[in-house]
Design an enzyme around this catalytic site. Sequence first.
Site, PDB file in Angstrom:
ATOM      1  N   PRO A 120       0.816  -1.222   0.000  1.00 20.26           N
ATOM      2  CA  PRO A 120       0.000   0.000   0.000  1.00 20.26           C
ATOM      3  C   PRO A 120       0.848   1.270   0.000  1.00 20.26           C
ATOM      4  CG  PRO A 120       0.034  -0.962   2.195  1.00 20.26           C
ATOM      5  CD  PRO A 120       0.839  -1.877   1.321  1.00 20.26           C
ATOM      6  N   THR A 140       0.234  -5.775   2.616  1.00 23.32           N
ATOM      7  CA  THR A 140       1.382  -5.892   3.524  1.00 23.32           C
ATOM      8  C   THR A 140       1.342  -4.815   4.611  1.00 23.32           C
ATOM      9  OG1 THR A 140       2.779  -4.543   2.120  1.00 23.32           O
ATOM     10  CG2 THR A 140       2.863  -6.907   1.753  1.00 23.32           C
ATOM     11  N   ASN A 176       9.161  -6.426   3.895  1.00 27.49           N
ATOM     12  CA  ASN A 176       9.529  -7.847   4.005  1.00 27.49           C
ATOM     13  C   ASN A 176       8.427  -8.760   4.543  1.00 27.49           C
ATOM     14  OD1 ASN A 176      12.051  -7.498   2.858  1.00 27.49           O
ATOM     15  ND2 ASN A 176      12.944  -6.892   4.812  1.00 27.49           N
ATOM     16  N   ASP A 233       9.306  -2.331  -8.322  1.00 32.90           N
ATOM     17  CA  ASP A 233      10.397  -3.292  -8.454  1.00 32.90           C
ATOM     18  C   ASP A 233      10.847  -3.814  -7.088  1.00 32.90           C
ATOM     19  OD1 ASP A 233      10.285  -2.858 -11.147  1.00 32.90           O
ATOM     20  OD2 ASP A 233      11.915  -1.405 -11.174  1.00 32.90           O
ATOM     21  N   GLY A 234      10.777  -2.961  -6.070  1.00 33.29           N
ATOM     22  CA  GLY A 234      11.178  -3.370  -4.726  1.00 33.29           C
ATOM     23  C   GLY A 234      10.245  -4.447  -4.193  1.00 33.29           C
ATOM     24  N   SER A 249       7.368   2.988  -8.364  1.00 34.59           N
ATOM     25  CA  SER A 249       7.959   4.236  -8.849  1.00 34.59           C
ATOM     26  C   SER A 249       8.648   4.064 -10.199  1.00 34.59           C
ATOM     27  CB  SER A 249       8.975   4.761  -7.839  1.00 34.59           C
ATOM     28  OG  SER A 249       8.320   5.014  -6.616  1.00 34.59           O
ATOM     29  N   ASP A 285      18.301  -3.685  -7.657  1.00 37.60           N
ATOM     30  CA  ASP A 285      16.855  -3.601  -7.949  1.00 37.60           C
ATOM     31  C   ASP A 285      16.159  -2.629  -6.997  1.00 37.60           C
ATOM     32  OD1 ASP A 285      17.466  -5.599  -9.685  1.00 37.60           O
ATOM     33  OD2 ASP A 285      16.112  -7.090  -8.872  1.00 37.60           O
ATOM     34  N   GLY A 286      16.838  -1.547  -6.631  1.00 37.19           N
ATOM     35  CA  GLY A 286      16.196  -0.545  -5.787  1.00 37.19           C
ATOM     36  C   GLY A 286      16.449  -0.721  -4.300  1.00 37.19           C
TER      37      GLY A 286
END
Length: 526
Positions: free
Chosen positions: A148, A179, A183, A207-208, A250, A514-515
Amino acid sequence: MEKQSRLLCSELCVQRRLYEVTLNCAILAWKDIQIAKKHTGRAIYGAVKAGSSCVPVCEIIAVQEKDDDTPCKNTGKWQKVPQSPADPCQHAFTVFYVERTRQHCWWCSNVTFHCSDHSLCLLWVQTIREQLALLTNRPKSLLVYINPYGGKQRGKQIYDHKVAPIFSRASISTDVIVTERANHARDHLKTEADLKKYDGVVCVGGDGMFSEIMHGLVSRTQQEAGVDENSMEETLMPCGLRIGIIPAGSTDCICYATVGSNDPVTSALHIIVGDSQAMDICSVHNEDRFLRYSVSLLGYGFYGDVLTDSERKRWMGPARYDISGVKTFLSHRYYEGTVSFLPAEGNLGSPRDKMQCRTGCSVCRQSSSDKLVSKNEDSVSDAECQDTWTVIRGKFLAINAASMSCACPRSPKGLSPSAHLADGTTDLILVRKCSRLDFLRHLLRHTNKDDQFDHSFVEVYRVKQFRFSPRYQECDSEVDLRESGVTGKRFLSQICREHRACGCMPSQSNWNCDGEILPHTAIQVR
Ligand SMILES: CCCCCCCCCCCCC/C=C/[C@@H](O)[C@H](COP(=O)(O)O)NC(=O)CCCCCCCCCCCCCCC
Ligand SMILES: Nc1ncnc2c1ncn2[C@@H]1O[C@H](COP(=O)(O)OP(=O)(O)O)[C@@H](O)[C@H]1O
Ligand SMILES: [Ca+2]
């Protein structure tokens, strides 16, 4: 069309015009009878085409019998239910299907067929459903994770408004987890989730978030297969579940580079029809410790610094990267170190061959069949290839490894436009120290058609493995500093001694994986 045997052929009405509607196992087609009659015997294909449409069965999303009192799907207007049993519009069914709109963008369109006979209507619905049931690559049950807080914080809204309605139309059942912390999704996938229940995992985020889910799935797969992720020698087991990406982040480069757009509806439709695309994963180690996996960009120097700075500006949303980008560009720092790599061999193309990787790409297909052969023959081990490592020492503004093109709305052709999604290689881009103006020219070329590698200070290599060690490795981490007995002061005085003449200071950067920021700068990548 004629080669496939017809399953059904009827005269049905679409918007009160009579159509010949046919279905075979591959295509649903409808032809305006009046237009077709007008042109019988005349080969005016354009005109005949004008009155006819077709859709491949594999792009049908759903078929639904229309309730008498629902609005007409084609006109949006409420229709009066005709009383006469002979009225050709009394019974109807609606077919929802994929329609191509802008470049690489899909839309869920629909057409409603009317008929006088209820049993005929049912027969059509049932037959189309039977054909859809034969498409075994379509997911029926999905596990959805929504971040979110990604991008403009619209992940939940995007999923609820644009994606959930089409999933439910396609009769896909979903378990949705929003979430609650970073993580959360990774840990849930790694230890808790009952993966047997699902045909795939959906990531709503950037991507994160994709990286989290990919780490969860890859680690779970290795745990179950008894593969030690800390070992650089072991071959990873591929994951059994696919990951679908609904872009809500993003950069969204993993979605953009695989699907061709960052449109949530397009992504949802690709998920429904069961499309899939294999993807390379780089493992990143520091000595014998596994750090992370990467699928898009591993960047040291410029992109590492942009990310480090942008994390403090997360509240700005996607614009943080532009602000940090300008700031990092102006600071114009360079980094010293040694890059060693193992070049890719065989027919894997080159980063400058201007070949774009597409679904069914011949280079990726060739590469995966080569891997199968070499596995069976147990051929050349990495140890035997030791002598082919290339070593480059220097001063760099950026060191980037792009395992895929990294195309995104900021740079529609990406960091390495010819990089392949699943060829087992990454394109290593070295940007040597140069003037601000030259670096700006290089950056600008990511946004237009000019070749960003056509500069004397840029080199690009397609590689299977690489390593990097910064020149001033003692400062790699506080732990290393303490272990080696080198203090921060000693590190600084060493630099000052060596750069007294030019007065400039080389810098330390971090790897952008990857960010995510990596905790080590000396890394080994496979
Ligand atoms: C002058 C304009 C220059 C534009 C150059 C654009 C190059 C963009 C290449 C982007 C590669 C992206 C690779 C993807 C990385 C993502 O995995 C990763 C994580 O994404 P997430 O936040 O969605 O989770 N994203 C990133 O690391 C963000 C990288 C974004 C870099 C933007 C850089 C903007 C640079 C602007 C420089 C402007 C200089 C102007 C001087 C007057
Ligand atoms: N509920 C949450 N709260 C805070 N951070 C989260 C949450 N869920 C995921 N994250 C983290 O947010 C980070 C950014 O997510 P992402 O969806 O990629 O957005 P963006 O593209 O804006 O960076 C990821 O590193 C992910 O681990
Ligand atoms: Ca690749």
